[in-house]
Design an enzyme around this catalytic site. Sequence first.
Site, PDB file in Angstrom:
ATOM      1  N   HIS A  22       0.845  -1.201   0.000  1.00 58.30           N
ATOM      2  CA  HIS A  22       0.000   0.000   0.000  1.00 58.30           C
ATOM      3  C   HIS A  22       0.878   1.248   0.000  1.00 58.30           C
ATOM      4  O   HIS A  22       0.584   2.226  -0.673  1.00 58.30           O
ATOM      5  CB  HIS A  22      -0.903   0.030   1.236  1.00 58.30           C
ATOM      6  CG  HIS A  22      -1.701  -1.218   1.433  1.00 58.30           C
ATOM      7  ND1 HIS A  22      -1.653  -1.958   2.585  1.00 58.30           N
ATOM      8  CD2 HIS A  22      -2.557  -1.879   0.613  1.00 58.30           C
ATOM      9  CE1 HIS A  22      -2.448  -3.013   2.480  1.00 58.30           C
ATOM     10  NE2 HIS A  22      -3.001  -2.988   1.281  1.00 58.30           N
ATOM     11  N   CYS A 127     -15.308 -15.178  -4.608  1.00 57.21           N
ATOM     12  CA  CYS A 127     -14.306 -15.170  -3.531  1.00 57.21           C
ATOM     13  C   CYS A 127     -14.547 -13.931  -2.676  1.00 57.21           C
ATOM     14  O   CYS A 127     -14.429 -12.805  -3.159  1.00 57.21           O
ATOM     15  CB  CYS A 127     -12.886 -15.170  -4.080  1.00 57.21           C
ATOM     16  SG  CYS A 127     -11.675 -14.931  -2.752  1.00 57.21           S
ATOM     17  N   CYS A 130     -11.542 -11.489  -2.301  1.00 58.67           N
ATOM     18  CA  CYS A 130     -11.294 -10.595  -3.452  1.00 58.67           C
ATOM     19  C   CYS A 130     -12.497  -9.710  -3.720  1.00 58.67           C
ATOM     20  O   CYS A 130     -12.405  -8.766  -4.478  1.00 58.67           O
ATOM     21  CB  CYS A 130     -11.061 -11.361  -4.749  1.00 58.67           C
ATOM     22  SG  CYS A 130      -9.705 -12.494  -4.769  1.00 58.67           S
ATOM     23  N   LYS A 296       4.174 -13.806  -1.818  1.00 57.41           N
ATOM     24  CA  LYS A 296       3.158 -12.791  -1.573  1.00 57.41           C
ATOM     25  C   LYS A 296       3.103 -12.519  -0.062  1.00 57.41           C
ATOM     26  O   LYS A 296       3.231 -13.454   0.724  1.00 57.41           O
ATOM     27  CB  LYS A 296       1.820 -13.386  -2.033  1.00 57.41           C
ATOM     28  CG  LYS A 296       0.740 -12.381  -2.279  1.00 57.41           C
ATOM     29  CD  LYS A 296      -0.535 -13.107  -2.683  1.00 57.41           C
ATOM     30  CE  LYS A 296      -1.692 -12.304  -2.167  1.00 57.41           C
ATOM     31  NZ  LYS A 296      -2.485 -11.623  -3.087  1.00 57.41           N
ATOM     32  N   LYS A 299      -0.053 -12.959   6.349  1.00 56.22           N
ATOM     33  CA  LYS A 299       0.122 -13.091   7.801  1.00 56.22           C
ATOM     34  C   LYS A 299       0.546 -14.511   8.156  1.00 56.22           C
ATOM     35  O   LYS A 299       1.356 -14.717   9.049  1.00 56.22           O
ATOM     36  CB  LYS A 299      -1.193 -12.755   8.504  1.00 56.22           C
ATOM     37  CG  LYS A 299      -1.357 -11.278   8.697  1.00 56.22           C
ATOM     38  CD  LYS A 299      -2.339 -11.007   9.833  1.00 56.22           C
ATOM     39  CE  LYS A 299      -2.547  -9.509   9.981  1.00 56.22           C
ATOM     40  NZ  LYS A 299      -3.937  -9.149  10.180  1.00 56.22           N
TER      41      LYS A 299
HETATM   42  N1  MSP Z   1     -10.092  -1.644  -2.297  1.00 57.09           N
HETATM   43  C1  MSP Z   1      -9.564  -2.105  -3.520  1.00 57.09           C
HETATM   44  C2  MSP Z   1      -9.216  -0.936  -4.415  1.00 57.09           C
HETATM   45  C3  MSP Z   1     -10.336  -0.026  -4.759  1.00 57.09           C
HETATM   46  S1  MSP Z   1      -9.808   1.334  -5.698  1.00 57.09           S
HETATM   47  C4  MSP Z   1     -11.188   2.070  -6.213  1.00 57.09           C
HETATM   48  C5  MSP Z   1      -8.297  -2.927  -3.259  1.00 57.09           C
HETATM   49  N2  MSP Z   1      -7.669  -2.684  -2.103  1.00 57.09           N
HETATM   50  S2  MSP Z   1      -6.314  -3.407  -1.607  1.00 57.09           S
HETATM   51  O1  MSP Z   1      -6.084  -2.902  -0.298  1.00 57.09           O
HETATM   52  O2  MSP Z   1      -6.431  -4.818  -1.754  1.00 57.09           O
HETATM   53  O3  MSP Z   1      -5.148  -3.001  -2.534  1.00 57.09           O
HETATM   54  C6  MSP Z   1      -5.157  -1.922  -3.366  1.00 57.09           C
HETATM   55  C7  MSP Z   1      -3.819  -1.570  -3.921  1.00 57.09           C
HETATM   56  O4  MSP Z   1      -2.797  -1.639  -2.926  1.00 57.09           O
HETATM   57  C8  MSP Z   1      -3.260  -2.409  -5.043  1.00 57.09           C
HETATM   58  O5  MSP Z   1      -3.846  -2.176  -6.277  1.00 57.09           O
HETATM   59  C9  MSP Z   1      -1.843  -1.902  -5.032  1.00 57.09           C
HETATM   60  O6  MSP Z   1      -1.784  -0.611  -5.561  1.00 57.09           O
HETATM   61  C10 MSP Z   1      -1.561  -1.849  -3.552  1.00 57.09           C
HETATM   62  N3  MSP Z   1      -1.023  -3.124  -3.127  1.00 57.09           N
HETATM   63  C11 MSP Z   1      -1.610  -4.041  -2.318  1.00 57.09           C
HETATM   64  N4  MSP Z   1      -0.752  -5.098  -2.189  1.00 57.09           N
HETATM   65  C12 MSP Z   1       0.367  -4.870  -2.894  1.00 57.09           C
HETATM   66  C13 MSP Z   1       1.594  -5.519  -3.091  1.00 57.09           C
HETATM   67  N5  MSP Z   1       1.866  -6.676  -2.539  1.00 57.09           N
HETATM   68  N6  MSP Z   1       2.522  -4.882  -3.847  1.00 57.09           N
HETATM   69  C14 MSP Z   1       2.316  -3.644  -4.389  1.00 57.09           C
HETATM   70  N7  MSP Z   1       1.177  -3.033  -4.239  1.00 57.09           N
HETATM   71  C15 MSP Z   1       0.156  -3.639  -3.567  1.00 57.09           C
HETATM   72  O7  MSP Z   1      -7.917  -3.689  -4.104  1.00 57.09           O
END
Ligand code: MSP
Length: 486
Positions: A22, A127, A130, A296, A299
């Site tokens: 994030h 899922c 997701c 990936k 936890k």
């Molecule tokens: N809530 C939705 C997004 C809605 S946008 C209108 C979602 N959230 S999320 O928390 O799962 O992740 C969103 C984003 O966080 C990913 O698209 C990415 O930009 C970032 N990442 C989450 N995990 C990541 C990694 N392991 N590596 C890099 N970025 C990642 O999907």
Amino acid sequence: MNEKFYITTPIYYASGEPHIGHALTTICADVISRYQKSKGKEVFLLTGLDEHGSKIAGKAEVAGKTPQEFVDAIAPKYTEAWTALNIKYNDFIRTSSEKHKKGVIEFIKKIEDKGDIYESFYEGLYCVDCEKFYTEKELVGGLCPDHLKPPQKLKEKNYFFNLKKYLPEIREKIKNGKLKIIPDARKNEILSIIDSGIPDFSITREKDRVKWGIPYTKDETQLIYVWVDALANYITALGYSDGENFKKFWPTDIHTIGADIAKFHAIFWPGLLLSAGLPLPKIIFAQGLITVNGQKMSKTIGNVISPNDLIPKFGPDGTRYLLLSQFPTPEHGDVKADNFSEKYNSDLANGLGNLFERIFTMVLNYEIEINETKISPEIKNSVRETKKQYESDFENFNLFGALQTIFGFVKKLDQYINEKEPWNMHKNKDAELLMVLNSLFYGAEEIIKLIEPFMPEKTGLAADFAQKIKNREMPEETKLNLFPRI
Ligand code: MSP
């Protein structure tokens, strides 16, 4: 009036605390935003949280909280992390806020009035983690490829969005670059998804099953599908439909997202916008995903890295640098957590920090007067080339490349010192010393300007220090010590 620039991050699920994945998208957006500000643009940077859906409701239940209490406790974890990382956002949108809900209802109404919503049944494999349906083909050994859990078989009455109607226009806009998708690999993926015949998607869910969301005003058995709710944040935060910020900043100049959510942003979102009669985003920049030590983050594996694990040790700027310098962001990449200290020491403590220390110490010790007319053509040229490359890196949102460009110039100045040996020039009272140290000082100031979007805190300190030297006010601390060794 200044040109506007609207940039967004994804809104992250309020199901857990922020991790470096994030942080990566958020830091990237902040760097681009600071760069655009340095070009004189009026920038609006939006980030926030995606707070609805069954996954979050489920987590809240386990924690013995209401969903609202649960997300209220998560939100500060994000805002605190972003503040600690020096992320200068203009708004932090939360989808459980009244402002957002009001905007979503208005947005859906617009699409309804256009005649693009119809009732039907959905049957599929869902899922919950997701928050999306999978086809049999997409499953791996019958399991969700991301969460390795069996999806639930669902059949429910839903309201559907007539995506098909807009696919040719979306396709055309992606093809001709009016809706630019970076990198090309993601653009081609999206085009092939469109070409393979993507079905209409449901924009509601049965309330009996998903209990936490925005009610669908036309049918009280339904809630708005969490993805439609979430995507709309980009306009509701600006006060859709008649807010001043909406009028001023929409359409977005760039959505920074992760590769995992490209389909939602590059197909579903443009479809909804076209239906609502709104202009499309100009650029969708999809970053690669981080794995930690080859896996990936999870936890169960225990390899989740939180920004809070890094900030106390490396500082906000060190953390920003370490995350952005791992791999070119459009690609997926692996982070070796054990290498962070080594990279910090080699690039920041011994590299950039040491270069500044050497230059400033010599200027102070040899009592050099800073004079902008005394700069060597060699260094001037090198600065010109560096800037040219840096601008082109930024134009392509290649932040990794921009850092490499800057550090290439750091190396160049180090070599220049080693070649010229100013300490010998000083000993020998060589007249060239004035030019050599002025060139180095000028080079350092240029680095400060270039690296500011990446490391706003340290560059502020370095700029103040340099200014004092120029004003011939001896800094109290004769050492800058920008990046102490770890
Ligand atoms: N809530 C939705 C997004 C809605 S946008 C209108 C979602 N959230 S999320 O928390 O799962 O992740 C969103 C984003 O966080 C990913 O698209 C990415 O930009 C970032 N990442 C989450 N995990 C990541 C990694 N392991 N590596 C890099 N970025 C990642 O999907």
